[in-house]
Structures are given as C-alpha cells and as structure tokens.
Design a protein around this motif. Sequence first.
Motif, short mmCIF file in Angstrom:
data_model
loop_
_atom_site.label_atom_id
_atom_site.label_comp_id
_atom_site.label_asym_id
_atom_site.label_seq_id
_atom_site.Cartn_x
_atom_site.Cartn_y
_atom_site.Cartn_z
N THR A 41 12.59 16.57 -9.30
CA THR A 41 11.78 16.08 -10.68
C THR A 41 12.16 16.44 -11.58
O THR A 41 12.74 18.04 -11.85
N TRP A 42 12.19 16.28 -12.87
CA TRP A 42 12.83 17.17 -14.29
C TRP A 42 11.60 16.85 -15.65
O TRP A 42 11.14 15.61 -15.10
N THR A 43 11.83 18.47 -16.14
CA THR A 43 10.07 17.39 -17.34
C THR A 43 11.25 18.30 -18.76
O THR A 43 12.04 19.39 -18.53
N LEU A 44 11.37 16.76 -19.62
CA LEU A 44 12.32 17.44 -20.49
C LEU A 44 11.03 19.06 -21.09
O LEU A 44 10.14 19.11 -21.51
N THR A 45 12.23 19.26 -21.44
CA THR A 45 11.97 21.03 -22.59
C THR A 45 10.97 20.48 -24.19
O THR A 45 11.59 19.22 -24.37
N ASN A 46 10.95 21.66 -25.02
CA ASN A 46 10.67 21.05 -26.13
C ASN A 46 11.73 20.78 -27.19
O ASN A 46 13.20 21.28 -26.36
N LYS A 47 12.00 20.63 -27.98
CA LYS A 47 13.69 19.62 -28.14
C LYS A 47 14.06 21.07 -29.24
O LYS A 47 13.52 21.79 -29.70
N PRO A 48 15.83 21.34 -28.41
CA PRO A 48 16.37 22.31 -28.98
C PRO A 48 17.12 22.15 -30.43
O PRO A 48 16.81 21.54 -31.34
N PRO A 49 16.50 23.13 -31.10
CA PRO A 49 17.20 23.13 -32.39
C PRO A 49 18.45 23.29 -32.81
O PRO A 49 19.30 23.91 -33.97
N VAL A 50 19.43 22.38 -32.56
CA VAL A 50 21.01 22.05 -32.33
C VAL A 50 20.92 20.70 -32.30
O VAL A 50 20.58 19.60 -31.85
N PRO A 51 21.52 20.51 -33.85
CA PRO A 51 22.23 18.60 -33.47
C PRO A 51 23.37 18.63 -32.55
O PRO A 51 23.97 19.48 -32.17
N GLY A 52 23.74 17.69 -31.87
CA GLY A 52 25.27 17.17 -31.35
C GLY A 52 24.67 17.21 -30.12
O GLY A 52 23.34 16.67 -29.42
N THR A 53 25.03 17.69 -28.69
CA THR A 53 25.26 17.43 -27.25
C THR A 53 25.27 19.52 -26.73
O THR A 53 25.97 19.90 -27.30
N ILE A 54 24.55 19.45 -26.26
CA ILE A 54 24.66 21.11 -25.12
C ILE A 54 25.71 20.95 -25.09
O ILE A 54 26.30 20.08 -23.80
N PHE A 55 26.63 21.65 -24.72
CA PHE A 55 27.83 21.71 -23.69
C PHE A 55 27.61 22.96 -22.64
O PHE A 55 28.58 22.58 -22.16
N CYS A 56 26.59 23.73 -22.93
CA CYS A 56 27.29 24.78 -22.25
C CYS A 56 25.73 26.08 -22.90
O CYS A 56 24.74 25.69 -23.78
N LEU A 57 25.00 26.22 -20.90
CA LEU A 57 23.51 26.97 -21.21
C LEU A 57 24.23 28.42 -20.37
O LEU A 57 24.62 28.15 -19.26
N SER A 58 23.37 29.01 -20.86
CA SER A 58 23.67 30.66 -19.12
C SER A 58 22.07 31.57 -19.88
O SER A 58 21.32 31.81 -20.72
N PHE A 59 21.98 31.70 -18.44
CA PHE A 59 20.59 31.82 -18.48
C PHE A 59 21.20 34.11 -18.71
O PHE A 59 22.72 34.21 -18.38
N VAL A 60 20.10 34.40 -19.95
CA VAL A 60 20.49 35.48 -20.06
C VAL A 60 20.94 37.40 -19.25
O VAL A 60 21.71 38.13 -19.12
N HIS A 61 19.83 36.90 -18.22
CA HIS A 61 19.93 37.46 -17.06
C HIS A 61 21.58 38.07 -16.31
O HIS A 61 21.56 39.52 -15.58
N GLY A 62 22.18 37.43 -16.24
CA GLY A 62 23.58 37.47 -16.30
C GLY A 62 24.00 37.69 -14.12
O GLY A 62 23.14 37.67 -13.41
N VAL A 63 25.07 37.63 -13.81
CA VAL A 63 25.16 38.18 -12.86
C VAL A 63 24.48 39.52 -12.39
O VAL A 63 24.66 40.61 -12.50
N GLY A 64 23.73 39.76 -10.95
CA GLY A 64 24.07 40.54 -10.30
C GLY A 64 22.02 40.70 -10.75
O GLY A 64 21.35 42.14 -10.88
N HIS A 65 21.74 40.29 -11.44
CA HIS A 65 20.53 40.13 -12.11
C HIS A 65 19.49 40.63 -10.79
O HIS A 65 18.29 41.55 -11.02
#
Length: 121
Positions: A24-48
């Motif tokens: 199941t999925w829950t929408l987050t609050n609306k991101p402050p960007v127009p268009g469509t999201i092309f990419c997302l990345s967690f900040v902790h990176g590889v090897g977190h």
Amino acid sequence: MVAGGDLASNSSADAATSNDGGRTWTLTNKPPVPGTIFCLSFVHGVGHHDFEEGDHDYDHAVVITAETAPNFDTGAAAWTPDEGNTWFALPHVSGFWAVAFTTPKAGWFVGNGGQILKISF
C-alpha cells in the motif's frame, strides 16, 4: 518512496511512501515542483550502514528533480528531511534529470547540456 507525475498537465508532481514493502502507498505532502519528478535519491547514499553509531540524521532525507514538458529544460529540484512530510525548494537548481548520493556530503545532479552540480548536506 516513489515519485512521478503527469507531463500532460505539468502540475501533478507527486510522491508516495510505503510502510509495508509496497503493498500500500500513501501520498506525501505535495512536492514544490512543477511537471513530473524524474529522479529521487535518498541522501544517505551507498554504504550508509557504515556511518558511526547514532549517525542517522539523513535516513529519511530525499532529494528530487523534476522536468516540465514540452522542452524538458526548466525543471526544478527540492528536498525533504522526512520522506515528504515537509518539502524545501532548491532555488536556482533547474534543468537536471537525475541526482544521486554516495554520502550526505557527496551528491551530484546531472542534466541538460552536460551540466553537473554538486550537492551536500
């Protein structure tokens, strides 16, 4: 966490989270960007998992990039410290198609015309 949108409207960028492995999925609050999201990345990176004990400040921080049709060169970027509960626009970051992190201090946007932009937290 997943994100996307509908390029036909340029106003439907959305993100969602799951707490049950994607059943199941829950929408987050609306991101402050127009268009469509092309990419997302967690900040902790590889090897977190190699961070020192208790260093989990970025476990839920995510950076997104978005693009708008028809030119695909005017997208925006934003970040959230809490998987979409709160969002912050990244002013003057535009025209990037992807973002990735190796650590919270080493992330890069890549985009149109060979642009590369370093981001760190």
